[in-house]
Design a protein around this motif. Structure first.
Motif, PDB file in Angstrom:
ATOM      1  N   SER A 141       0.848  -1.190   0.000  1.00 11.83           N
ATOM      2  CA  SER A 141       0.000   0.000   0.000  1.00 11.83           C
ATOM      3  C   SER A 141       0.883   1.237   0.000  1.00 11.83           C
ATOM      4  N   THR A 142       0.288   2.316  -0.403  1.00 12.28           N
ATOM      5  CA  THR A 142       0.981   3.590  -0.398  1.00 12.28           C
ATOM      6  C   THR A 142       0.207   4.527   0.511  1.00 12.28           C
ATOM      7  N   VAL A 143       0.899   5.048   1.484  1.00 13.55           N
ATOM      8  CA  VAL A 143       0.267   5.983   2.415  1.00 13.55           C
ATOM      9  C   VAL A 143       0.641   7.397   2.010  1.00 13.55           C
ATOM     10  N   SER A 144      -0.219   8.332   2.342  1.00 12.28           N
ATOM     11  CA  SER A 144       0.112   9.719   2.031  1.00 12.28           C
ATOM     12  C   SER A 144       1.276  10.143   2.915  1.00 12.28           C
ATOM     13  N   GLY A 145       2.222  10.828   2.327  1.00 14.47           N
ATOM     14  CA  GLY A 145       3.450  11.154   3.031  1.00 14.47           C
ATOM     15  C   GLY A 145       3.325  12.294   4.020  1.00 14.47           C
TER      16      GLY A 145
END
Length: 72
Positions: free
Chosen positions: A48-52
């Motif tokens: 998954s990609t989380v908001s940075g």
């Protein structure tokens, strides 16, 4: 670093960022991505990609925002 070492690490820690894995195994993020592709194809790992951050520039480092989870 082998796919089986990645498996062992993720099973012990349940999740890890791309950067954490690269630092732990002292390899580039590309090496981790290549090795992780085996577990992604087999459905054993979820990515998954989380908001940075909340600055809105959309230039957060993918090594910080890509998270891998071992699926039990």
């Amino acid at each position: 670093m082998t796919p089986s070492l990645l498996k062992q690490y993720l099973q012990e820690h349940e999740q890890a960022s791309l950067r954490d894995l690269a630092l732990h195994f002292d390899v580039s993020s590309e090496v981790i991505k290549d090795a992780m592709s085996l577990w992604l194809r087999k459905g054993k790992v979820e990515q998954s990609t989380v908001s940075g951050c909340d600055k809105g520039c959309c230039q957060c480092d993918s090594e910080l925002t890509t998270i891998y989870y071992w699926k039990s």
